[in-house]
Every structure is written in C-alpha cells, then in structure tokens.
Design a protein around this motif. Structure first.
Motif, PDB file in Angstrom:
ATOM      1  N   ASP A  47       1.382  39.685 -45.348  1.00 25.09           N
ATOM      2  CA  ASP A  47       0.570  39.085 -44.291  1.00 25.09           C
ATOM      3  C   ASP A  47      -0.917  39.132 -44.652  1.00 25.09           C
ATOM      4  OD1 ASP A  47       2.679  38.432 -42.585  1.00 25.09           O
ATOM      5  OD2 ASP A  47       2.682  40.414 -41.659  1.00 25.09           O
ATOM      6  N   ALA A  48      -1.317  40.205 -45.332  1.00 22.66           N
ATOM      7  CA  ALA A  48      -2.738  40.388 -45.649  1.00 22.66           C
ATOM      8  C   ALA A  48      -3.201  39.550 -46.834  1.00 22.66           C
ATOM      9  CB  ALA A  48      -3.020  41.869 -45.918  1.00 22.66           C
ATOM     10  N   VAL A  49      -2.326  39.336 -47.815  1.00 29.86           N
ATOM     11  CA  VAL A  49      -2.799  38.733 -49.071  1.00 29.86           C
ATOM     12  C   VAL A  49      -2.261  37.332 -49.345  1.00 29.86           C
ATOM     13  CG1 VAL A  49      -3.044  41.028 -50.093  1.00 29.86           C
ATOM     14  CG2 VAL A  49      -0.938  39.724 -50.494  1.00 29.86           C
ATOM     15  N   ALA A  50      -1.267  36.879 -48.583  1.00 31.11           N
ATOM     16  CA  ALA A  50      -0.669  35.575 -48.881  1.00 31.11           C
ATOM     17  C   ALA A  50      -1.665  34.452 -48.668  1.00 31.11           C
ATOM     18  CB  ALA A  50       0.566  35.346 -48.010  1.00 31.11           C
ATOM     19  N   GLY A  51      -1.499  33.400 -49.454  1.00 29.85           N
ATOM     20  CA  GLY A  51      -2.383  32.248 -49.348  1.00 29.85           C
ATOM     21  C   GLY A  51      -2.784  31.762 -50.722  1.00 29.85           C
ATOM     22  N   ALA A  52      -3.462  30.660 -50.774  1.00 32.70           N
ATOM     23  CA  ALA A  52      -3.857  30.061 -52.043  1.00 32.70           C
ATOM     24  C   ALA A  52      -5.346  29.779 -52.049  1.00 32.70           C
ATOM     25  CB  ALA A  52      -3.085  28.762 -52.276  1.00 32.70           C
ATOM     26  N   ALA A  53      -5.932  29.898 -53.228  1.00 39.17           N
ATOM     27  CA  ALA A  53      -7.321  29.495 -53.413  1.00 39.17           C
ATOM     28  C   ALA A  53      -7.356  28.006 -53.744  1.00 39.17           C
ATOM     29  CB  ALA A  53      -7.951  30.315 -54.545  1.00 39.17           C
ATOM     30  N   PRO A  54      -8.475  27.344 -53.508  1.00 43.99           N
ATOM     31  CA  PRO A  54      -8.559  25.920 -53.839  1.00 43.99           C
ATOM     32  C   PRO A  54      -8.199  25.671 -55.300  1.00 43.99           C
ATOM     33  CG  PRO A  54     -10.444  26.586 -52.524  1.00 43.99           C
ATOM     34  CD  PRO A  54      -9.705  27.846 -52.879  1.00 43.99           C
ATOM     35  N   GLY A  55      -7.303  24.732 -55.532  1.00 42.85           N
ATOM     36  CA  GLY A  55      -6.906  24.380 -56.887  1.00 42.85           C
ATOM     37  C   GLY A  55      -5.732  25.161 -57.433  1.00 42.85           C
ATOM     38  N   ASP A  56      -5.234  26.155 -56.701  1.00 41.74           N
ATOM     39  CA  ASP A  56      -4.064  26.891 -57.183  1.00 41.74           C
ATOM     40  C   ASP A  56      -2.886  25.937 -57.366  1.00 41.74           C
ATOM     41  OD1 ASP A  56      -5.263  29.324 -57.318  1.00 41.74           O
ATOM     42  OD2 ASP A  56      -4.267  30.206 -55.585  1.00 41.74           O
ATOM     43  N   PRO A  57      -2.151  26.065 -58.481  1.00 38.67           N
ATOM     44  CA  PRO A  57      -1.047  25.128 -58.723  1.00 38.67           C
ATOM     45  C   PRO A  57       0.161  25.386 -57.834  1.00 38.67           C
ATOM     46  CG  PRO A  57      -1.156  26.774 -60.464  1.00 38.67           C
ATOM     47  CD  PRO A  57      -2.375  26.967 -59.622  1.00 38.67           C
ATOM     48  N   TYR A  58       0.277  26.601 -57.298  1.00 43.05           N
ATOM     49  CA  TYR A  58       1.424  26.928 -56.461  1.00 43.05           C
ATOM     50  C   TYR A  58       0.926  27.471 -55.118  1.00 43.05           C
ATOM     51  CZ  TYR A  58       3.623  26.693 -61.037  1.00 43.05           C
ATOM     52  OH  TYR A  58       4.028  26.282 -62.277  1.00 43.05           O
ATOM     53  N   ASN A  59       1.544  26.999 -54.047  1.00 44.89           N
ATOM     54  CA  ASN A  59       1.156  27.431 -52.714  1.00 44.89           C
ATOM     55  C   ASN A  59       2.388  27.470 -51.823  1.00 44.89           C
ATOM     56  OD1 ASN A  59      -0.240  28.115 -50.417  1.00 44.89           O
ATOM     57  ND2 ASN A  59      -1.107  26.076 -50.084  1.00 44.89           N
ATOM     58  N   PRO A  60       3.195  28.533 -51.932  1.00 50.20           N
ATOM     59  CA  PRO A  60       4.423  28.611 -51.132  1.00 50.20           C
ATOM     60  C   PRO A  60       4.107  28.580 -49.647  1.00 50.20           C
ATOM     61  CG  PRO A  60       4.406  30.294 -52.846  1.00 50.20           C
ATOM     62  CD  PRO A  60       3.036  29.711 -52.798  1.00 50.20           C
ATOM     63  N   PRO A  61       5.033  28.060 -48.848  1.00 55.93           N
ATOM     64  CA  PRO A  61       4.798  27.997 -47.404  1.00 55.93           C
ATOM     65  C   PRO A  61       4.759  29.378 -46.776  1.00 55.93           C
ATOM     66  CG  PRO A  61       7.060  27.398 -47.917  1.00 55.93           C
ATOM     67  CD  PRO A  61       6.337  27.500 -49.222  1.00 55.93           C
ATOM     68  N   ARG A  62       4.024  29.499 -45.678  1.00 57.37           N
ATOM     69  CA  ARG A  62       3.981  30.741 -44.910  1.00 57.37           C
ATOM     70  C   ARG A  62       4.707  30.527 -43.587  1.00 57.37           C
ATOM     71  NH1 ARG A  62      -1.800  33.683 -44.902  1.00 57.37           N
ATOM     72  NH2 ARG A  62      -0.487  35.099 -43.710  1.00 57.37           N
ATOM     73  N   PRO A  63       5.347  31.563 -43.056  1.00 55.82           N
ATOM     74  CA  PRO A  63       6.021  31.421 -41.759  1.00 55.82           C
ATOM     75  C   PRO A  63       5.002  31.294 -40.632  1.00 55.82           C
ATOM     76  CG  PRO A  63       6.066  33.707 -42.469  1.00 55.82           C
ATOM     77  CD  PRO A  63       5.479  32.923 -43.614  1.00 55.82           C
ATOM     78  N   THR A  64       5.458  30.763 -39.506  1.00 51.44           N
ATOM     79  CA  THR A  64       4.553  30.613 -38.363  1.00 51.44           C
ATOM     80  C   THR A  64       4.217  31.968 -37.741  1.00 51.44           C
ATOM     81  OG1 THR A  64       6.498  30.235 -36.980  1.00 51.44           O
ATOM     82  CG2 THR A  64       5.358  28.295 -37.826  1.00 51.44           C
ATOM     83  N   ALA A  65       5.172  32.908 -37.765  1.00 49.25           N
ATOM     84  CA  ALA A  65       4.919  34.277 -37.298  1.00 49.25           C
ATOM     85  C   ALA A  65       4.732  35.182 -38.509  1.00 49.25           C
ATOM     86  CB  ALA A  65       6.094  34.768 -36.442  1.00 49.25           C
ATOM     87  N   SER A  66       4.108  36.333 -38.314  1.00 49.52           N
ATOM     88  CA  SER A  66       3.874  37.237 -39.433  1.00 49.52           C
ATOM     89  C   SER A  66       5.192  37.771 -39.977  1.00 49.52           C
ATOM     90  CB  SER A  66       2.987  38.406 -38.996  1.00 49.52           C
ATOM     91  OG  SER A  66       3.715  39.293 -38.162  1.00 49.52           O
TER      92      SER A  66
END
Length: 252
Positions: A4-23
């Motif tokens: 929950d704290a670290v997931a996400g992508a920076a601009p230009g990252d080639p991979y960006n897996p989806p995140r759930p709507t709830a934590s």
C-alpha cells in the motif's frame, strides 16, 4: 501494508500493474471466496520432489480443500529448462555490460581475479554473445511470459513448492565453483521461482512446514497478473489455520 505504501509507477515506467480500489491491508480481513487452485507435483526440471516437499504440498492441498477451495492438478505444458537457459544468457549479457562500465565508475580497470569464479565466468559468457543472441533471448523470455500467464489464466491461484528439494547445506551454491554450467544446473531446485519472475505474475512463499530436523519447507502460491490481493487473502486464511507466526527457532 508495505505494498500500500510503495505501489505505483513513476512517469515513463514500462510496467504499471493495476492497484485494487481498496487497500491490500484492508482486504486480507475478508476470507477469499471459493478459489480454483491449480497445482503440480512435478519439478520444473531435474530431480523429482523430495519426499518431505511432496508431503507438504499434499498437506497444503488438503488444507485448501478443507477451506472450501477447489484443487486441480495441472502440470505446466511450457518447458522451463530452455527458458532458464535464455534467462541466464540475458543475465550474462547484462553483467558483461555492467563490467564494461565499472572502470568509468571507480576510476580504474578491474581484473578477473577480483571476481568470484562464477561471476567472472558469467562475464566471459556475456562478452561472447552477440547482440542478435541477446535480442533472441529477450524475445524468448517475453514469449515464455505470455505462455505462462495464458496457461495459468483458468486458475485463481497456482501452487508449487518454493524449492523442489529441502534447503541445501551452506556452500552448495558456491560462487567459487569452476564449472558455470554445473553451478547453474543446481538451480533446478528453484525452477518454479524464476519462472514467475519471468512471467510478471505475483507470487509468494508460505512457510508451511518444519521437518523434524528443523528444516523449513515453503509452498509458493501464484496469482493472475495484478491480483496480489487474492494471494494475500489466501495466505492470511492459511496462516490463521497453520499459526506459523507462533513458531520460534530453537533457543528463542
């Protein structure tokens, strides 16, 4: 909580897996619905499962069934040993490229005797491979990732041993080994771990058993792309039954 704290992508990252709507943390409080769990009793390649590993896998399956999940045997159709060979060719090429960059980084040249024999052999292998070899290996890994993901799509979770053999004694994977191929062949124990690094599918190891000799045995659960939530929920459900959090090493 960490995801929950670290997931996400920076601009230009080639991979960006989806995140759930709830934590993810909040979701593990709810037991997963009836899951379709595939499993295999065969190694990725190499030696058959060690008896204790096989028994732990069967015990884990019985536990999953008792929790209301459906288990179904499925041996992977994709041959993983050739994928392992392509993977190591990519690793060798990348290590050779890093080696070529070291002098500029540290201000001096580096000799082979500053590497462990295994790492130096990997560098030498990487230097011997052409750009065409590298492109073919990358393409092979991408194809394998697609094949693995497609093959396991029917299952909510796929179950394998984390290691097909009991943990090896210290020094078994010695970086001082002189024969690179023999060293790499020893990693057949972890054939089901590298496969899901390659595929990009989420996977985690559960500490299911401890043998009479205090040797741990892990089981690996694998989910669909972007579905860490199902794995975490199943792991929490199994942990509640097994109570591994109460285990302590001898002397503690």
């Amino acid at each position: 909580a960490y995801l929950d704290a670290v997931a996400g992508a920076a601009p230009g990252d080639p991979y960006n897996p989806p995140r759930p709507t709830a934590s993810w943390l909040s979701q593990i409080a709810d037991a997963p619905l009836r899951l379709r769990i595939g499993y295999t009793l065969k190694p990725a390649w190499g030696e058959p499962l060690a008896p204790d590993v096989r028994e732990t896998l069967l015990t884990t399956l019985k536990l999953c069934e008792s929790l209301g999940h459906i288990v179904e045997e499925h041996d992977l159709r994709i041959k993983l040993k050739p994928v392992w060979d392509e993977y190591n060719a990519v690793v060798a090429t990348e290590l050779a490229a890093e080696y070529a960059a070291f002098p500029a980084l540290i201000g001096r040249s580096i000799s082979g005797d500053e590497f462990s024999p295994v790492n130096w052999a990997i560098v030498q292998q990487g230097r011997s491979l052409s750009a065409i070899n590298h492109a073919r290996s990358i393409a092979a890994l991408r194809l394998a990732a697609m094949q693995i993901a497609a093959e396991l799509m029917p299952y909510d979770v796929f179950l394998t041993p984390t290691l097909t053999q009991l943990p090896r004694p210290l020094g078994y994977w010695s970086m001082e080994a002189g024969d690179l191929n023999a060293y790499l062949d020893r990693w057949a124990d972890a054939g089901y771990m590298f496969a899901f690094n390659v595929s990009g599918l989420p996977a985690m190891s559960l500490p299911m058993e401890v043998t009479s000799g205090n040797i741990p045995i892990g089981m690996q659960i694998v989910g669909r792309y972007g579905d860490e939530a199902t794995l975490l929920g199943l792991a929490q459900q199994i942990e509640n039954e097994v109570q591994w959090q109460k285990r302590r090493p001898p002397g503690f």
